[in-house]
Design an enzyme around this catalytic site. Structure first.
Site, PDB file in Angstrom:
ATOM      1  N   ARG A   1       0.430   4.098  17.504  1.00 10.10           N
ATOM      2  CA  ARG A   1      -0.016   5.132  16.565  1.00 10.10           C
ATOM      3  C   ARG A   1       0.259   6.562  17.028  1.00 10.10           C
ATOM      4  NH1 ARG A   1       0.970   1.369  14.085  1.00 10.10           N
ATOM      5  NH2 ARG A   1      -0.447   0.162  12.775  1.00 10.10           N
TER       6      ARG A   1
ATOM      7  N   ASP B   1       0.830  -1.221   0.000  1.00  9.82           N
ATOM      8  CA  ASP B   1       0.000   0.000   0.000  1.00  9.82           C
ATOM      9  C   ASP B   1       0.856   1.259   0.000  1.00  9.82           C
ATOM     10  OD1 ASP B   1      -2.388  -1.424   0.144  1.00  9.82           O
ATOM     11  OD2 ASP B   1      -2.485  -1.319   2.337  1.00  9.82           O
TER      12      ASP B   1
ATOM     13  N   SER C   1      -3.783  -9.604   7.178  1.00  6.74           N
ATOM     14  CA  SER C   1      -3.184  -8.297   7.405  1.00  6.74           C
ATOM     15  C   SER C   1      -2.558  -8.315   8.797  1.00  6.74           C
ATOM     16  CB  SER C   1      -4.272  -7.223   7.310  1.00  6.74           C
ATOM     17  OG  SER C   1      -3.809  -6.056   7.937  1.00  6.74           O
TER      18      SER C   1
ATOM     19  N   ASP D   1      -6.938   2.713  12.959  1.00  5.92           N
ATOM     20  CA  ASP D   1      -5.643   3.384  12.851  1.00  5.92           C
ATOM     21  C   ASP D   1      -5.738   4.758  12.189  1.00  5.92           C
ATOM     22  OD1 ASP D   1      -4.220   1.495  14.248  1.00  5.92           O
ATOM     23  OD2 ASP D   1      -3.811   0.280  12.485  1.00  5.92           O
TER      24      ASP D   1
HETATM   25  N1  ARG Z   1      -7.733  -4.135  15.765  1.00  7.77           N
HETATM   26  C1  ARG Z   1      -6.502  -3.687  16.284  1.00  7.77           C
HETATM   27  C2  ARG Z   1      -6.540  -2.231  16.648  1.00  7.77           C
HETATM   28  O1  ARG Z   1      -7.453  -1.564  16.288  1.00  7.77           O
HETATM   29  C3  ARG Z   1      -5.334  -3.975  15.388  1.00  7.77           C
HETATM   30  C4  ARG Z   1      -5.317  -3.350  14.044  1.00  7.77           C
HETATM   31  C5  ARG Z   1      -4.014  -3.670  13.419  1.00  7.77           C
HETATM   32  N2  ARG Z   1      -3.974  -3.753  12.031  1.00  7.77           N
HETATM   33  C6  ARG Z   1      -3.786  -4.897  11.315  1.00  7.77           C
HETATM   34  N3  ARG Z   1      -3.438  -4.769  10.095  1.00  7.77           N
HETATM   35  N4  ARG Z   1      -3.946  -6.069  11.819  1.00  7.77           N
HETATM   36  O2  ARG Z   1      -5.657  -1.731  17.292  1.00  7.77           O
END
Ligand code: ARG
Length: 391
Positions: free
Chosen positions: A95, A13, A175, A124
Site C-alpha cells: 500500500r 469496484d 475477496s 487498506d
Molecule cells: N487483512 C489483510 C491486511 O490488512 C489483507 C487485506 C487484503 N484485502 C483483501 N481483499 N483480502 O493487510
C-alpha cells in the site's frame, strides 16, 4: 474540468468507480494500476480495455515488483516483521508503495484528487490515506466506497450493466488481494472462524499434486536473499521461483483471526510460500551470526516494525529510525541456509556463514573441548546471587 486519478485494479469496484466519479464530479478520470503481482500481457490488456470502456481518459499500468521487493518487502524481511504471528504483510507492504506512485503520477499529470476503492472497514484505506497525507500536502483523497449509493455487489453489477462497463460476471466467493509476496483471502464462508477454509478458497497452494521431498539452498547477502540453489538471481525471479516451488508443497498457508486497525477482528487466510521460507531462513541465519543481545533486542523491534507496517505508518520517523537499527544489524547476515521441503511444510537442515559465531570447540561434548567448566560454578553463584535463598 476536474481531474481525478483512480487507483485502478480492473475489478468491479474500481471499474464502476471510474464512471461514477466521471459523472458525479463531471471529471476527467485516469486509472493507475500498480502491478505488484506480475500481470501477464493479456491481463494487462484487459485492464486497459475495461478502464477505457468505463470512461477513463487513460489507464496506466506500471510493473513495480522490483521496487516493491527492494524498498518495502526486503526491509521488512530484514526486520523479521510478521504480524500477530502469521501474516507476512504482503498487502500491507504494497500500500505505501502504491500510494507513493499515485502521488508521483498525480503530480506528473497535474491532478489534485486521488480516489481509491477500499472499503470503510478495512486497513487498506488507512494505509493509502496515511501514506498520501505523509507524502503530499495538497492531494485530496476520495473513497467512494464509504459514501456512494451502492450497497451490494449486485447494485454495482446492475450499474456496470446499465453503463455497458465490461465486468467479470462470475460471482466472487471471496475477496482476494494478491501480489508477489503473498495472497490474502477473506469474506464469504471464511467469515465463520470456527470452520476450516473450503478447498476452493486457497489460490496459490491448491489443487496440485504435492511435491516430493526435496532440498533447496538459499543464500543471503547482508540480510537480503540473493541466490537459490547456488545460482544468483534477481529479486523478482528469486521470489517468484520460490513461490512456485514452495506452493507445490502447500508451504506458507496461514489461517488466522487478526486485529484490524479499525477495531474489529477479522478472519483471514494467507498464502505466502516464498515469504514463509525466506523469513524462516533469514531468522535462522541471524541466530547463527548475531550476538544474543542484538538478536533478542531485534525480536522486540520486529513486533513494533510489523505494527508500523500493518497500521499504514510506513512513512513515519519511527520506521526510518528502526530501519537504521535493522540495517546495521544486517551487515554480517551473509551465508547459506539449506532446507528440506516436504508435503505441507519444510525443515531447516543446515546453515553456514563466514560470520558465524558458533564455535564447535566451545560447544562440543566430544574431543577438543576448550570450554573451561571449572568457571561454571562461580559464574552460577554470582548469576543467581540476587534471587538465591540465604544459606
Ligand atoms: N487483512 C489483510 C491486511 O490488512 C489483507 C487485506 C487484503 N484485502 C483483501 N481483499 N483480502 O493487510
Amino acid at each position: 474540468m476536474e481531474k481525478i486519478l483512480v487507483a485502478y485494479s480492473g475489478g468491479l469496484d474500481t471499474s464502476c468507480m471510474l464512471r461514477w466519479l466521471a459523472e458525479k464530479y463531471n471529471a476527467e478520470v485516469y486509472g493507475y494500476c500498480a502491478d505488484v503481482a506480475g500481470l501477464v500481457p493479456s491481463a494487462k490488456r484487459e485492464i486497459v480495455r475495461r478502464g477505457l470502456a468505463a470512461g477513463a481518459k487513460k489507464v496506466i499500468i506500471e510493473d513495480l515488483r522490483g521496487e516493491f521487493l527492494k524498498d518495502f518487502v526486503f526491509p521488512a524481511l530484514e526486520a523479521d516483521a510478521v504480524y500477530e504471528g502469521g501474516y507476512f504483510l504482503a498487502t500491507a507492504l504494497a500500500r505505501p508503495l502504491i500510494a507513493k506512485h499515485l502521488v508521483e503520477m498525480a503530480k506528473k499529470l497535474k491532478i489534485k484528487t486521488v480516489a481509491h476503492g477500499c472499503t470503510g472497514k478495512g486497513n487498506d484505506q488507512v494505509r493509502f490515506e496515511t501514506s498520501i497525507y505523509a507524502l503530499s500536502s495538497n492531494i485530496k483523497v476520495l473513497a467512494p466506497l464509504r459514501f456512494w449509493e451502492f450497497q451490494t455487489r449486485e447494485d454495482e453489477v446492475a450499474y456496470a450493466r446499465a453503463k455497458k462497463i465490461p465486468i467479470e460476471t462470475r460471482s466472487k466467493k471471496y475477496s482476494i488481494d494478491e501480489n508477489v509476496w503473498g495472497v490474502a483471502i477473506e469474506c464469504g464462508s471464511l467469515e465463520d472462524p470456527s470452520v476450516a477454509p473450503p478447498a476452493d478458497a486457497w489460490q496459490m497452494t491448491a489443487s496440485r499434486p504435492l511435491g516430493k521431498e526435496r532440498k533447496i539452498r538459499i543464500s543471503f547477502r547482508r540480510g537480503i536473499p540473493v541466490s537459490l540453489n547456488g545460482k544468483m538471481v534477481g529479486s523478482v525471479e528469486l521470489v517468484s521461483k520460490l513461490n512456485r516451488i514452495a506452493a507445490s508443497y502447500r508451504i506458507g498457508r496461514s489461517d488466522m483471526v487478526e486485529s484490524r486497525v479499525v477495531g474489529i477482528k477479522s478472519r483471514e487466510i494467507y498464502e505466502a510460500p516464498a515469504a514463509a521460507i525466506l523469513h524462516a531462513a533469514h531468522f535462522d541465519l541471524e541466530r547463527l551470526i548475531l550476538d544474543k543481545e542484538t538478536l533478542h533486542y531485534k525480536e522486540k523491534v520486529a513486533k513494533d516494525y510489523a505494527w508500523l507496517v500493518y497500521s499504514g505508518r510506513w512513512f513515519s520517523p519511527l520506521r526510518e529510525a528502526l530501519d537504521g537499527f535493522v540495517s546495521r544489524s544486517q551487515e554480517k547476515i551473509t551465508g547459506e541456509v539449506s532446507l528440506l521441503l516436504k508435503p505441507n511444510g519444510f525443515e531447516i537442515v543446515g546453515r553456514t556463514s563466514p560470520h558465524s559465531v558458533y564455535r564447535r570447540e566451545l560447544a562440543t561434548y566430544s574431543e577438543g573441548d576448550e570450554f573451561n567448566r571449572n568457571h561454571a560454578e562461580g559464574f552460577i553463584k554470582l548469576f543467581s546471587l540476587d534471587i538465591a535463598k540465604k544459606r
